[in-house]
Design an enzyme around this catalytic site. Sequence first.
Site, PDB file in Angstrom:
ATOM      1  N   ARG A  15       0.838  -1.195   0.000  1.00  0.00           N
ATOM      2  CA  ARG A  15       0.000   0.000   0.000  1.00  0.00           C
ATOM      3  C   ARG A  15       0.878   1.252   0.000  1.00  0.00           C
ATOM      4  NH1 ARG A  15      -3.553  -1.480   5.178  1.00  0.00           N
ATOM      5  NH2 ARG A  15      -1.552  -2.436   5.696  1.00  0.00           N
ATOM      6  N   LYS A  75       2.174   1.800   7.202  1.00  0.00           N
ATOM      7  CA  LYS A  75       2.575   0.979   8.350  1.00  0.00           C
ATOM      8  C   LYS A  75       3.434   1.778   9.323  1.00  0.00           C
ATOM      9  CE  LYS A  75       1.571  -2.786   8.751  1.00  0.00           C
ATOM     10  NZ  LYS A  75       0.297  -3.299   9.316  1.00  0.00           N
ATOM     11  N   TYR A  94      -0.439   4.325  10.599  1.00  0.00           N
ATOM     12  CA  TYR A  94      -0.741   3.336  11.644  1.00  0.00           C
ATOM     13  C   TYR A  94       0.504   3.174  12.509  1.00  0.00           C
ATOM     14  CZ  TYR A  94      -4.927   1.746   9.136  1.00  0.00           C
ATOM     15  OH  TYR A  94      -6.154   1.669   8.540  1.00  0.00           O
ATOM     16  N   HIS A  96       0.211   1.315  16.067  1.00  0.00           N
ATOM     17  CA  HIS A  96       0.057   0.127  16.941  1.00  0.00           C
ATOM     18  C   HIS A  96       1.197   0.052  17.952  1.00  0.00           C
ATOM     19  CE1 HIS A  96      -3.391  -1.247  14.692  1.00  0.00           C
ATOM     20  NE2 HIS A  96      -2.708  -1.102  13.573  1.00  0.00           N
ATOM     21  N   GLU A 118      -4.988   4.498  13.975  1.00  0.00           N
ATOM     22  CA  GLU A 118      -5.892   3.567  14.676  1.00  0.00           C
ATOM     23  C   GLU A 118      -6.569   4.172  15.903  1.00  0.00           C
ATOM     24  OE1 GLU A 118      -2.621   3.185  14.493  1.00  0.00           O
ATOM     25  OE2 GLU A 118      -1.780   2.731  16.454  1.00  0.00           O
ATOM     26  N   ASP A 270      -5.006 -10.483  14.491  1.00  0.00           N
ATOM     27  CA  ASP A 270      -4.108  -9.369  14.849  1.00  0.00           C
ATOM     28  C   ASP A 270      -4.270  -8.982  16.321  1.00  0.00           C
ATOM     29  OD1 ASP A 270      -6.639  -8.322  14.503  1.00  0.00           O
ATOM     30  OD2 ASP A 270      -5.942  -6.491  13.529  1.00  0.00           O
TER      31      ASP A 270
HETATM   32  N1  LIG Z   1      -6.448  -9.818   9.956  1.00  0.00           N
HETATM   33  C1  LIG Z   1      -6.577  -8.622   9.391  1.00  0.00           C
HETATM   34  O1  LIG Z   1      -5.961  -8.302   8.380  1.00  0.00           O
HETATM   35  C2  LIG Z   1      -7.532  -7.632   9.986  1.00  0.00           C
HETATM   36  C3  LIG Z   1      -7.934  -6.500   9.257  1.00  0.00           C
HETATM   37  C4  LIG Z   1      -8.880  -5.629   9.833  1.00  0.00           C
HETATM   38  C5  LIG Z   1      -9.379  -5.879  11.113  1.00  0.00           C
HETATM   39  N2  LIG Z   1      -8.922  -6.985  11.794  1.00  0.00           N
HETATM   40  C6  LIG Z   1      -9.418  -7.334  13.138  1.00  0.00           C
HETATM   41  O2  LIG Z   1     -10.720  -7.880  13.095  1.00  0.00           O
HETATM   42  C7  LIG Z   1     -11.301  -7.769  14.393  1.00  0.00           C
HETATM   43  C8  LIG Z   1     -12.713  -7.208  14.303  1.00  0.00           C
HETATM   44  O3  LIG Z   1     -12.637  -5.853  13.890  1.00  0.00           O
HETATM   45  P1  LIG Z   1     -13.933  -4.950  13.688  1.00  0.00           P
HETATM   46  O4  LIG Z   1     -13.461  -3.687  13.060  1.00  0.00           O
HETATM   47  O5  LIG Z   1     -15.003  -5.722  13.019  1.00  0.00           O
HETATM   48  O6  LIG Z   1     -14.347  -4.681  15.195  1.00  0.00           O
HETATM   49  P2  LIG Z   1     -15.796  -4.144  15.701  1.00  0.00           P
HETATM   50  O7  LIG Z   1     -15.541  -3.502  17.013  1.00  0.00           O
HETATM   51  O8  LIG Z   1     -16.473  -3.373  14.630  1.00  0.00           O
HETATM   52  O9  LIG Z   1     -16.632  -5.493  15.912  1.00  0.00           O
HETATM   53  C9  LIG Z   1     -16.339  -6.433  16.903  1.00  0.00           C
HETATM   54  C10 LIG Z   1     -17.626  -7.127  17.315  1.00  0.00           C
HETATM   55  O10 LIG Z   1     -17.272  -8.207  18.181  1.00  0.00           O
HETATM   56  C11 LIG Z   1     -18.353  -8.338  19.110  1.00  0.00           C
HETATM   57  N3  LIG Z   1     -17.924  -9.169  20.237  1.00  0.00           N
HETATM   58  C12 LIG Z   1     -17.104  -8.851  21.262  1.00  0.00           C
HETATM   59  N4  LIG Z   1     -17.002  -9.908  22.100  1.00  0.00           N
HETATM   60  C13 LIG Z   1     -17.767 -10.901  21.586  1.00  0.00           C
HETATM   61  C14 LIG Z   1     -18.078 -12.228  21.994  1.00  0.00           C
HETATM   62  N5  LIG Z   1     -17.589 -12.737  23.118  1.00  0.00           N
HETATM   63  N6  LIG Z   1     -18.912 -12.959  21.216  1.00  0.00           N
HETATM   64  C15 LIG Z   1     -19.410 -12.450  20.066  1.00  0.00           C
HETATM   65  N7  LIG Z   1     -19.168 -11.193  19.650  1.00  0.00           N
HETATM   66  C16 LIG Z   1     -18.349 -10.435  20.393  1.00  0.00           C
HETATM   67  C17 LIG Z   1     -18.663  -6.885  19.479  1.00  0.00           C
HETATM   68  O11 LIG Z   1     -19.944  -6.772  20.079  1.00  0.00           O
HETATM   69  C18 LIG Z   1     -18.593  -6.217  18.092  1.00  0.00           C
HETATM   70  O12 LIG Z   1     -19.859  -6.176  17.446  1.00  0.00           O
HETATM   71  C19 LIG Z   1     -10.330  -6.874  15.186  1.00  0.00           C
HETATM   72  O13 LIG Z   1      -9.476  -7.682  15.972  1.00  0.00           O
HETATM   73  C20 LIG Z   1      -9.540  -6.184  14.105  1.00  0.00           C
HETATM   74  O14 LIG Z   1      -8.284  -5.735  14.563  1.00  0.00           O
HETATM   75  C21 LIG Z   1      -8.019  -7.838  11.250  1.00  0.00           C
END
Ligand SMILES: NC(=O)c1ccc[n+]([C@@H]2O[C@H](COP(=O)([O-])OP(=O)(O)OC[C@H]3O[C@@H](n4cnc5c(N)ncnc54)[C@H](O)[C@@H]3O)[C@@H](O)[C@H]2O)c1
Length: 370
Positions: A15, A75, A94, A96, A118, A270
């Site tokens: 990116r 990054k 970002y 972190h 973030e 992550d």
């Molecule tokens: N791997 C990647 O490349 C990548 C990229 C973007 C985001 N992410 C990660 O994805 C994850 C989700 O991000 P998001 O933006 O959707 O977050 P978000 O805050 O929008 O959504 C998280 C949801 O999880 C729910 N939740 C919390 N505890 C729970 C449980 N015990 N049971 C069921 N649901 C529960 C919350 O109520 C919320 O609706 C984060 O860890 C984020 O860092 C990873």
Amino acid sequence: MKVGVPKEIKTHEYRVGLTPGAVREYVAAGHNVLVETNAGAGIGSTDDDYRRAGATILDSARAIFASSEMIVKVKEPQPSEWVQLRENQILFTYLHLAPDPEQAKGLLKSGCTAVAYETVTDAHGGLPLLAPMSEVAGRLAIEAAGTALKRYTGGRGLLIGGVPGVQPARIVVIGGGVVGTHAARMAVGLGAEVTVIDRSIPRLRELDESFEGRVRTRFSTIDSVEEEVFAADVVIGAVLVPGASAPKLVSRKMLASMRKGSVIVDVAIDQGGCFETSHATTHAEPTYEVDGVIHYCVANMPGAVPLTSSQALNNATLPFGLALANKGFAAVLENPHLRAGLNVYRGRLTYKAVAESLGLPFSPIEQAAA
Ligand SMILES: NC(=O)c1ccc[n+]([C@@H]2O[C@H](COP(=O)([O-])OP(=O)(O)OC[C@H]3O[C@@H](n4cnc5c(N)ncnc54)[C@H](O)[C@@H]3O)[C@@H](O)[C@H]2O)c1
């Protein structure tokens, strides 16, 4: 202001901090944008594209860091970058920082003003510069699941949408936030049978309304997670408890009762992941198998689609970046959302949770700026 865009140097990061379209906006606002040669190669934008947008191309990162008042990246800065930052230079990217004491030390020593994507907030309590990457990752999660379900990759050999007369895949999304909603949208679009599990009832209500009955919603309990996961072909892990490690909602023991060849996509990797058996993987080798269940746990999913991701990120960062370029540090003082993004200022940590995680002193902005 002189705004610099170095080429990203983290492994497999394609990116870019500013797309040519964003450069044009900065230039139209009267700024001087300096771009490192080949910075846009990963998104197919040439130096000439940047020149046409009004940028000046410089031949090294060193020249960019030395000549710019503000650096825009994607990054977190790498060691060779943070040593080039200097007092009062603005860094917008970002960061972190919480799990990264070395970087924190480097930024504190530089004296730079670091605004982290973030932690920038919006009027609805959301994180507007994090959301676009969650949108990308959520949508990609279903593509990744589709690939992993294929027989030649070890999957059950199932087509997500089925065909008329043949049942589609059952996809369970744990966590109905940004990632979960976008995963559900893609899954519904492909014709899967989709269930979203969340522990927030208001969130489940919103999902129920917006999908008009095309997804099932379930409140998150040990029972409901178990029932859904055991019957699933694909489980998407998308939970987030802000500031904390992801809760482990699916244990190793539970895998034994899952279907052989079923697929786990742990987007929350992550934050440590929400499956006990998850460990981070890369785009080069995205999957591995435990107890016959295929795991996909790529920690930087949006990096696979840098063209889409850079544009989505730039759309979100543009107004904040322009405010910083127009007003400098005054923009941070005036705008509460940018203020929430300030992590480091004049050698002090100005973000409480980051300071606490690192075990270092926290300085409120007023104190750091005094
Ligand atoms: N791997 C990647 O490349 C990548 C990229 C973007 C985001 N992410 C990660 O994805 C994850 C989700 O991000 P998001 O933006 O959707 O977050 P978000 O805050 O929008 O959504 C998280 C949801 O999880 C729910 N939740 C919390 N505890 C729970 C449980 N015990 N049971 C069921 N649901 C529960 C919350 O109520 C919320 O609706 C984060 O860890 C984020 O860092 C990873």
